[in-house]
Design a protein around this motif. Sequence first.
Motif, PDB file in Angstrom:
ATOM      1  N   GLU A 164      31.161  45.808  38.006  1.00 10.02           N
ATOM      2  CA  GLU A 164      31.144  44.568  37.220  1.00 10.02           C
ATOM      3  C   GLU A 164      32.568  44.074  36.958  1.00 10.02           C
ATOM      4  OE1 GLU A 164      30.863  46.217  32.692  1.00 10.02           O
ATOM      5  OE2 GLU A 164      29.001  46.037  33.813  1.00 10.02           O
ATOM      6  N   LYS A 165      33.553  44.951  37.044  1.00  9.66           N
ATOM      7  CA  LYS A 165      34.939  44.550  36.821  1.00  9.66           C
ATOM      8  C   LYS A 165      35.586  43.950  38.070  1.00  9.66           C
ATOM      9  CE  LYS A 165      35.179  46.230  32.556  1.00  9.66           C
ATOM     10  NZ  LYS A 165      36.210  47.038  31.960  1.00  9.66           N
ATOM     11  N   SER A 166      34.925  44.042  39.222  1.00  9.33           N
ATOM     12  CA  SER A 166      35.457  43.435  40.449  1.00  9.33           C
ATOM     13  C   SER A 166      35.514  41.922  40.306  1.00  9.33           C
ATOM     14  CB  SER A 166      34.604  43.820  41.666  1.00  9.33           C
ATOM     15  OG  SER A 166      34.669  45.210  41.893  1.00  9.33           O
ATOM     16  N   ASP A 167      34.491  41.333  39.727  1.00  7.68           N
ATOM     17  CA  ASP A 167      34.483  39.885  39.509  1.00  7.68           C
ATOM     18  C   ASP A 167      35.535  39.471  38.491  1.00  7.68           C
ATOM     19  OD1 ASP A 167      32.469  39.365  41.334  1.00  7.68           O
ATOM     20  OD2 ASP A 167      30.876  39.480  39.838  1.00  7.68           O
ATOM     21  N   VAL A 168      35.791  40.318  37.510  1.00 10.84           N
ATOM     22  CA  VAL A 168      36.808  40.018  36.501  1.00 10.84           C
ATOM     23  C   VAL A 168      38.168  39.895  37.182  1.00 10.84           C
ATOM     24  CG1 VAL A 168      38.005  40.883  34.444  1.00 10.84           C
ATOM     25  CG2 VAL A 168      35.518  41.121  34.642  1.00 10.84           C
ATOM     26  N   TYR A 169      38.443  40.798  38.108  1.00 11.47           N
ATOM     27  CA  TYR A 169      39.715  40.750  38.842  1.00 11.47           C
ATOM     28  C   TYR A 169      39.850  39.415  39.580  1.00 11.47           C
ATOM     29  CZ  TYR A 169      43.501  41.857  41.994  1.00 11.47           C
ATOM     30  OH  TYR A 169      44.687  41.817  42.672  1.00 11.47           O
ATOM     31  N   SER A 170      38.838  39.068  40.342  1.00 12.65           N
ATOM     32  CA  SER A 170      38.882  37.815  41.112  1.00 12.65           C
ATOM     33  C   SER A 170      39.035  36.609  40.191  1.00 12.65           C
ATOM     34  CB  SER A 170      37.619  37.670  41.960  1.00 12.65           C
ATOM     35  OG  SER A 170      37.501  38.749  42.853  1.00 12.65           O
ATOM     36  N   PHE A 171      38.346  36.623  39.066  1.00 11.39           N
ATOM     37  CA  PHE A 171      38.444  35.525  38.113  1.00 11.39           C
ATOM     38  C   PHE A 171      39.850  35.439  37.529  1.00 11.39           C
ATOM     39  CE2 PHE A 171      37.645  33.498  33.925  1.00 11.39           C
ATOM     40  CZ  PHE A 171      37.178  32.288  34.391  1.00 11.39           C
ATOM     41  N   GLY A 172      40.481  36.582  37.292  1.00 11.87           N
ATOM     42  CA  GLY A 172      41.855  36.596  36.801  1.00 11.87           C
ATOM     43  C   GLY A 172      42.801  35.913  37.779  1.00 11.87           C
ATOM     44  N   VAL A 173      42.585  36.126  39.064  1.00 15.51           N
ATOM     45  CA  VAL A 173      43.395  35.458  40.079  1.00 15.51           C
ATOM     46  C   VAL A 173      43.167  33.947  40.000  1.00 15.51           C
ATOM     47  CG1 VAL A 173      43.828  35.194  42.552  1.00 15.51           C
ATOM     48  CG2 VAL A 173      43.433  37.481  41.602  1.00 15.51           C
ATOM     49  N   VAL A 174      41.917  33.537  39.841  1.00 22.14           N
ATOM     50  CA  VAL A 174      41.604  32.105  39.722  1.00 22.14           C
ATOM     51  C   VAL A 174      42.277  31.515  38.473  1.00 22.14           C
ATOM     52  CG1 VAL A 174      39.741  30.423  39.362  1.00 22.14           C
ATOM     53  CG2 VAL A 174      39.460  32.270  41.027  1.00 22.14           C
ATOM     54  N   LEU A 175      42.298  32.252  37.378  1.00 20.70           N
ATOM     55  CA  LEU A 175      42.975  31.768  36.168  1.00 20.70           C
ATOM     56  C   LEU A 175      44.454  31.502  36.455  1.00 20.70           C
ATOM     57  CD1 LEU A 175      41.442  34.048  33.370  1.00 20.70           C
ATOM     58  CD2 LEU A 175      40.936  31.638  33.829  1.00 20.70           C
ATOM     59  N   PHE A 176      45.092  32.400  37.190  1.00 17.02           N
ATOM     60  CA  PHE A 176      46.494  32.180  37.539  1.00 17.02           C
ATOM     61  C   PHE A 176      46.658  31.009  38.517  1.00 17.02           C
ATOM     62  CE2 PHE A 176      47.692  36.548  36.016  1.00 17.02           C
ATOM     63  CZ  PHE A 176      48.616  36.112  35.089  1.00 17.02           C
ATOM     64  N   GLU A 177      45.696  30.821  39.402  1.00 16.89           N
ATOM     65  CA  GLU A 177      45.752  29.659  40.300  1.00 16.89           C
ATOM     66  C   GLU A 177      45.752  28.364  39.493  1.00 16.89           C
ATOM     67  OE1 GLU A 177      43.777  30.314  44.562  1.00 16.89           O
ATOM     68  OE2 GLU A 177      42.345  30.516  42.924  1.00 16.89           O
ATOM     69  N   VAL A 178      44.892  28.298  38.498  1.00 17.10           N
ATOM     70  CA  VAL A 178      44.801  27.110  37.651  1.00 17.10           C
ATOM     71  C   VAL A 178      46.107  26.927  36.877  1.00 17.10           C
ATOM     72  CG1 VAL A 178      43.642  26.134  35.623  1.00 17.10           C
ATOM     73  CG2 VAL A 178      42.293  27.192  37.450  1.00 17.10           C
ATOM     74  N   LEU A 179      46.609  27.994  36.312  1.00 11.86           N
ATOM     75  CA  LEU A 179      47.811  27.927  35.493  1.00 11.86           C
ATOM     76  C   LEU A 179      49.047  27.547  36.306  1.00 11.86           C
ATOM     77  CD1 LEU A 179      48.809  28.408  32.591  1.00 11.86           C
ATOM     78  CD2 LEU A 179      49.277  30.765  33.253  1.00 11.86           C
ATOM     79  N   CYS A 180      49.157  28.086  37.498  1.00  8.86           N
ATOM     80  CA  CYS A 180      50.372  27.909  38.301  1.00  8.86           C
ATOM     81  C   CYS A 180      50.230  26.861  39.408  1.00  8.86           C
ATOM     82  CB  CYS A 180      50.774  29.239  38.918  1.00  8.86           C
ATOM     83  SG  CYS A 180      51.119  30.520  37.684  1.00  8.86           S
ATOM     84  N   ALA A 181      49.033  26.342  39.605  1.00 11.14           N
ATOM     85  CA  ALA A 181      48.773  25.315  40.626  1.00 11.14           C
ATOM     86  C   ALA A 181      49.254  25.761  42.000  1.00 11.14           C
ATOM     87  CB  ALA A 181      49.395  23.975  40.237  1.00 11.14           C
ATOM     88  N   ARG A 182      48.820  26.949  42.388  1.00 10.54           N
ATOM     89  CA  ARG A 182      49.150  27.443  43.718  1.00 10.54           C
ATOM     90  C   ARG A 182      48.067  28.401  44.179  1.00 10.54           C
ATOM     91  NH1 ARG A 182      53.150  32.410  44.322  1.00 10.54           N
ATOM     92  NH2 ARG A 182      51.546  32.734  45.863  1.00 10.54           N
ATOM     93  N   PRO A 183      47.947  28.615  45.484  1.00 13.77           N
ATOM     94  CA  PRO A 183      46.902  29.499  45.981  1.00 13.77           C
ATOM     95  C   PRO A 183      47.196  30.974  45.720  1.00 13.77           C
ATOM     96  CG  PRO A 183      48.235  28.684  47.797  1.00 13.77           C
ATOM     97  CD  PRO A 183      48.714  27.995  46.544  1.00 13.77           C
ATOM     98  N   ALA A 184      46.179  31.791  45.873  1.00 11.49           N
ATOM     99  CA  ALA A 184      46.310  33.229  45.647  1.00 11.49           C
ATOM    100  C   ALA A 184      47.293  33.869  46.616  1.00 11.49           C
ATOM    101  CB  ALA A 184      44.948  33.902  45.760  1.00 11.49           C
ATOM    102  N   VAL A 185      47.365  33.341  47.817  1.00  6.85           N
ATOM    103  CA  VAL A 185      48.293  33.839  48.833  1.00  6.85           C
ATOM    104  C   VAL A 185      48.961  32.638  49.475  1.00  6.85           C
ATOM    105  CG1 VAL A 185      48.517  35.140  50.988  1.00  6.85           C
ATOM    106  CG2 VAL A 185      46.836  35.855  49.280  1.00  6.85           C
ATOM    107  N   ASP A 186      50.286  32.677  49.536  1.00 12.57           N
ATOM    108  CA  ASP A 186      51.032  31.596  50.166  1.00 12.57           C
ATOM    109  C   ASP A 186      52.153  32.200  51.005  1.00 12.57           C
ATOM    110  OD1 ASP A 186      52.480  29.381  50.934  1.00 12.57           O
ATOM    111  OD2 ASP A 186      52.432  28.439  48.951  1.00 12.57           O
TER     112      ASP A 186
END
Length: 146
Positions: A29-51
Amino acid sequence: MTNISVTTEVKGTFGYMDPEYYWRKKLTEKSDVYSFGVVLFEVLCARPAVDAELEFSQISLENWARKCVENGSIGETIDPFLKGKISPNYLRTFANIAENSIRENGSERPTMKDVVERLEFALKMQEIENREQISQSGDEAQPPIS
């Protein structure tokens, strides 16, 4: 709550994949939390997970954002659209929620319920701060009553 895991062949999108899933081939159940955390940073920083266009230390948003939170420079890395619109307290809270969500060890991550509750609380605090700023600026615009 029971700790349920599913063993499977590792599949996923690089940059969003829970490291524990990659290492142990078990989703939790914590696997989705990890992915969501990455999405939160994408929103905050306006950049993709990998660049891959960025310098090596910034290719992975997860690694780069974690370092920015740790050294206190996350405010310098946020989406320019958010600058001046997000309070320093809300920014710190949002970044800490995201950073806690991308901990490598799943047992150190919050539950999704905890993430949602913390985000809702932080949003309420931001809204209160916004109303106070509007009220203060409105008071300044009004001529004093004689």
